[in-house]
Structures are given as C-alpha cells and as structure tokens.
Design a protein around this motif. Sequence first.
Motif, mmCIF file in Angstrom:
data_model
loop_
_atom_site.group_PDB
_atom_site.id
_atom_site.type_symbol
_atom_site.label_atom_id
_atom_site.label_comp_id
_atom_site.label_asym_id
_atom_site.label_seq_id
_atom_site.Cartn_x
_atom_site.Cartn_y
_atom_site.Cartn_z
ATOM 1 N N GLY A 1 43.351 41.428 33.602
ATOM 2 C CA GLY A 1 42.902 40.922 35.023
ATOM 3 C C GLY A 1 43.927 41.197 36.301
ATOM 4 O O GLY A 1 45.057 41.788 35.899
ATOM 5 N N ALA A 2 43.748 40.634 37.310
ATOM 6 C CA ALA A 2 44.650 40.810 38.332
ATOM 7 C C ALA A 2 44.565 39.406 39.093
ATOM 8 O O ALA A 2 43.304 38.776 39.068
ATOM 9 N N THR A 3 45.677 39.043 39.550
ATOM 10 C CA THR A 3 45.521 37.313 39.945
ATOM 11 C C THR A 3 44.681 37.422 41.299
ATOM 12 O O THR A 3 44.272 36.101 41.529
ATOM 13 N N ASP A 4 44.314 38.337 42.017
ATOM 14 C CA ASP A 4 43.634 38.163 43.013
ATOM 15 C C ASP A 4 42.072 38.505 42.735
ATOM 16 O O ASP A 4 41.354 38.721 43.735
ATOM 17 N N ASP A 5 41.610 38.530 41.099
ATOM 18 C CA ASP A 5 40.351 39.096 40.894
ATOM 19 C C ASP A 5 39.778 37.868 39.896
ATOM 20 O O ASP A 5 39.934 37.810 38.588
ATOM 21 N N PRO A 6 39.156 36.801 40.706
ATOM 22 C CA PRO A 6 38.700 35.629 39.970
ATOM 23 C C PRO A 6 37.259 36.108 39.073
ATOM 24 O O PRO A 6 36.840 35.334 38.147
ATOM 25 N N ARG B 1 40.327 46.984 35.304
ATOM 26 C CA ARG B 1 39.711 45.515 35.141
ATOM 27 C C ARG B 1 38.327 45.489 34.879
ATOM 28 O O ARG B 1 37.545 46.281 35.334
ATOM 29 N N PHE B 2 38.040 44.078 34.544
ATOM 30 C CA PHE B 2 36.721 43.966 34.231
ATOM 31 C C PHE B 2 35.932 43.475 35.527
ATOM 32 O O PHE B 2 36.035 42.492 35.845
ATOM 33 N N ASP B 3 35.344 44.396 36.150
ATOM 34 C CA ASP B 3 34.843 44.421 37.460
ATOM 35 C C ASP B 3 33.435 45.116 37.286
ATOM 36 O O ASP B 3 33.270 46.382 36.892
ATOM 37 N N ARG B 4 32.333 44.529 37.953
ATOM 38 C CA ARG B 4 31.131 45.279 38.004
ATOM 39 C C ARG B 4 31.047 46.447 38.517
ATOM 40 O O ARG B 4 30.429 47.405 38.114
ATOM 41 N N LEU B 5 32.093 46.670 39.771
ATOM 42 C CA LEU B 5 32.025 47.795 40.570
ATOM 43 C C LEU B 5 32.458 49.087 39.545
ATOM 44 O O LEU B 5 32.489 50.217 39.897
ATOM 45 N N LYS B 6 33.123 48.745 38.548
ATOM 46 C CA LYS B 6 33.714 49.642 37.533
ATOM 47 C C LYS B 6 32.695 50.013 36.348
ATOM 48 O O LYS B 6 33.060 50.834 35.617
ATOM 49 N N LEU C 1 33.996 40.333 31.595
ATOM 50 C CA LEU C 1 34.399 40.508 30.411
ATOM 51 C C LEU C 1 33.518 40.097 29.320
ATOM 52 O O LEU C 1 33.138 40.659 28.239
ATOM 53 N N ALA C 2 32.775 38.851 29.507
ATOM 54 C CA ALA C 2 31.738 38.190 28.796
ATOM 55 C C ALA C 2 30.622 39.007 28.657
ATOM 56 O O ALA C 2 29.966 39.463 27.663
ATOM 57 N N GLU C 3 30.038 39.491 29.846
ATOM 58 C CA GLU C 3 28.909 40.535 29.657
ATOM 59 C C GLU C 3 29.423 41.783 29.097
ATOM 60 O O GLU C 3 28.600 42.498 28.509
ATOM 61 N N VAL C 4 30.580 42.455 28.984
ATOM 62 C CA VAL C 4 31.065 43.516 28.270
ATOM 63 C C VAL C 4 30.739 43.113 26.869
ATOM 64 O O VAL C 4 30.228 43.792 25.791
ATOM 65 N N ASN D 1 50.940 42.425 50.078
ATOM 66 C CA ASN D 1 49.750 42.520 49.597
ATOM 67 C C ASN D 1 49.445 41.171 48.930
ATOM 68 O O ASN D 1 49.801 40.319 49.344
ATOM 69 N N SER D 2 48.351 41.267 48.152
ATOM 70 C CA SER D 2 47.769 39.810 47.655
ATOM 71 C C SER D 2 47.986 39.754 46.248
ATOM 72 O O SER D 2 47.479 38.498 45.506
ATOM 73 N N THR D 3 48.487 40.567 45.390
ATOM 74 C CA THR D 3 48.798 40.439 43.986
ATOM 75 C C THR D 3 49.917 41.111 43.595
ATOM 76 O O THR D 3 49.930 42.422 44.029
ATOM 77 N N ALA D 4 50.900 40.871 42.866
ATOM 78 C CA ALA D 4 52.067 41.345 42.306
ATOM 79 C C ALA D 4 51.675 42.107 40.982
ATOM 80 O O ALA D 4 52.516 42.883 40.458
ATOM 81 N N VAL D 5 50.635 41.832 40.407
ATOM 82 C CA VAL D 5 50.132 42.329 39.082
ATOM 83 C C VAL D 5 48.857 42.503 38.941
ATOM 84 O O VAL D 5 47.944 41.837 39.272
ATOM 85 N N GLY D 6 48.484 43.793 38.462
ATOM 86 C CA GLY D 6 46.938 44.300 38.194
ATOM 87 C C GLY D 6 46.408 45.023 39.325
ATOM 88 O O GLY D 6 46.794 44.389 40.506
ATOM 89 N N GLY D 7 45.698 45.768 38.860
ATOM 90 C CA GLY D 7 45.035 46.607 40.220
ATOM 91 C C GLY D 7 46.038 47.683 40.713
ATOM 92 O O GLY D 7 47.284 47.804 40.417
ATOM 93 N N GLY D 8 45.297 48.526 41.482
ATOM 94 C CA GLY D 8 46.192 50.066 41.888
ATOM 95 C C GLY D 8 47.300 49.686 42.871
ATOM 96 O O GLY D 8 48.263 50.353 42.808
ATOM 97 N N VAL D 9 47.189 48.712 43.733
ATOM 98 C CA VAL D 9 48.071 48.544 44.947
ATOM 99 C C VAL D 9 49.376 47.948 44.149
ATOM 100 O O VAL D 9 50.606 48.469 44.607
#
Length: 414
Positions: free
Chosen positions: A261-266, A230-235, A272-275, A41-49
Amino acid sequence: MESVKPIVSLENYKEVVGEEVIDELRILARHLEGRRLQNINSTAVGGGVAEILTRMVPLLNDLGIQTRWDVIHGDNPFFAVTKAFHNALHGKKENITEQMLDCFRATTEMNLRQMDLGDDVIWVHDPQPAGLIEKKGQAGRRWVWRCHIDVSSPDERVWEFLRPWVEQYDASIFSMPEFAQKLPIPQDMIAPSIDPLAEKNRDLGVSEVTAVLEKFGIDPERPVLTQISRFDRLKDPVGVVQAYRMVKQRQDCQLVLAGGGATDDPEGAEVLAEVREAAGDDKDIHVLELPPFSDYDINALVRGSAIVFQKSIKEGFGLTVSEALWKGVPVIGGAVGGIRLQVINGVTGYLVHSPEGAARAAVRMLGDPEARRKMGEAGRQHVKQNFLITRHIKDYLLVMLALDHPDEDVVALQ
Ligand code: UDP
C-alpha cells in the motif's frame, strides 16, 4: 535476508554511468552551492514519488545542495479525496462534490499553519500539497510544482480547482510533453528515473533470486509472469489475471501479483479483494501483499521473471517498467502515459491495449527465449541512456539554475 545498504555517494555511480557524468553533476552543483531545497509530497512510503525521493535526497546532499523532504499531514477522508482527484486527473469519471473540495481546502489550511516551510527552493510534488503555494511571499524564494501524473485529459472540475494554485508557481515539471498544460508559467518535461544502486535494482546472484522465489512458493523452474504494483484499478491487476488465464491455455506459467500500500492510497484493500477473487484457487497465481521496503524481494522477484507486466490503463511514468528493463527483463505494458517512453514496441517489450493483447504478446515471448533475451538487453541500454537517477539529478540542477536566472535564455557557467 541480509540487506546490504549501499553507501550513498555519487562516487559509487561512476562505475555505472562513467566518470564524466558525475564530474558534470559536480560542476553544475558548484554553481548552486549553499542552496537549500525542500521537497514536499504526501507519503513517505509507497508509490513512485517516495521511491525517487528516498534515493534523490541523499545524493543531492552529497552534491552540496542542502536537501530535505517533508510530508504533508492528512486524515483518511482527505486521502480519499486526493485519491479521487488522482483518478479524475487521470481522466477517470469521479463524482467530485463541493464537500470534497472543502475537505481539500481545510487540510491545505491546516498544513499551511503547521508546516515548517523553507526559505529557498520549495519543490512540491503532485496535487495533494499544491495549495502550500499560498505561503509564497512568506516562505520559499522559488517554488516548483512537480507533477508526476498523466494530466493530458484531466477532469475539468478538479483541474480548474487546482489551476489557481498551480499558476502561482515559478515553474512546473511534467513527465512527458503529452502532459503539458496551458499555463502561464514555464513548463519543463523531465522523465523520472530509477537508482541502479538501490537495493531494489542492484545486481543479485542466481541463488539469491531462487531463494526468494522459493520463499514465496514460486517454482523457479517454470516461467514466471509478474506485475509489481500498488493494488490500484488504474494498474489493472484484474486485467493481468485475465491475460494470464489466456496464456495458461497455451503455455505453462505462473503469475505473481505483488504489491503493497501507500499511506495516501485508501483504495488498496478493496482492489486487493477484487484481485484475490479474480485469482480464485489457482495455485499458480501468487498474490503477494508485501510490507514497505521489500526492495530485496521485489528485486529478486523481477529478476526471476520471464516477463514483467505493467498493464496500466493510465500511468504517469511507471517506475516498475524501468526497474524491470534495467534487470534485462522485457515488459508488456499498457500503451499509456510514460510506459510509452520506456517500452519500445517490439524492441524492449510490447505495448498492449487489452488483456487479449497482453496474452498474445506473452505467448509470443514465452515461446522465444532468444528474442526475450535481446529485448531485455535493449531494455537495459534504453534505461541506462535515459532513465537513471544521474540524468534526473542533472535535469533538476538545470531547473534550479534556470530559476536563478529567470530572464536569461542561456546561463553561462564560469
Ligand atoms: N513498489 C514497492 N512495493 C510494492 C509495489 C510497488 O516498493 O509493493 C514500488 C515499485 O517497485 C516502484 C514504485 O513502488 O518503485 C511504484 O512506482 P510507479 O511509478 O511504478 O507507480 P506509482 O505507485 O507511483 O503509481
């Protein structure tokens, strides 16, 4: 806080799911003995996968399937592209340029050169590493593409870009039937899962929960509404703040928005600033930026909550929903994707379409603790029957068996 690391052995799960379930896994695994399974996959840390693989890999090894987990390499521009892909596949409008597609191809080629790909079953998670299939024929006897995201109405440009790769896999897995695609390869529908014995989900005492709430300045005596994401607009964390403000006019409560964060989510820092801006100086809103592996704290925050939100606008599954239901906490969830598998409207929580709907549901639930308790109980049973890691492992073993018998409708286990 002392963290108790559970011993990773399937034997420990007998007390949760019963002996037969574990015996059945062992029987299935015996028929796959000696198989080597590589997850990518694309990240070892953060997110469901990453959350799932962290728990699943040791358990598969315990079953005798030699399982490893590798992560592709990529730089920030690549992860900006894959985040745009992720949003676009979820149906969000994104401006996908030729340059972005080139960046994706270049990183795929770099990983094809650098990665040590196994020689047995290769399980590729999500779009970021999908292009590794180009090594088919040189590595991997069987290749599976496991898609965790809601691709029911994908951006055509991104999907058509990925499709030639996806079509080369021996099989694909989606989280629910609504996500199925027109593909010339077999598709299995397998929901994700949570691990009841993980630090994030194991039982905690009331004093442990209270101590964590107090550590974060949260009053354990007043109702807490929480979203862990994760601080993600889709959430839709800002939508959660809006809902909280409406609730607050009717009922005293506190809001916790906890995420890392997740390392694959820039995009995280921006969101977070918006929140923080939406939260303003309300002392009852706690925006918590949690470091990786805050599992104990997350466990306690959820257990200390009256209601958990997962007000996503799009969602592949949303492990956070099952994580809350397992703890007996009802969930108000966006009526999207895999949340609809977990939140049975009026039974394990409420499905909503707007901040107003979320607020209405929250006011109703806060006013009726007995209904909340019943929903929580129903939620725990629902997760026990459908979304625990043992069911997930069984489904994966069955896919591996089916891959070994590609031309048989029924696989007879002698
Ligand atoms: N999570 C976490 N720390 C955070 C935010 C989320 O450990 O600060 C966990 C959360 O408990 C869940 C996973 O990350 O286990 C998120 O999975 P989910 O399917 O809900 O969403 P995704 O991030 O994969 O979109």
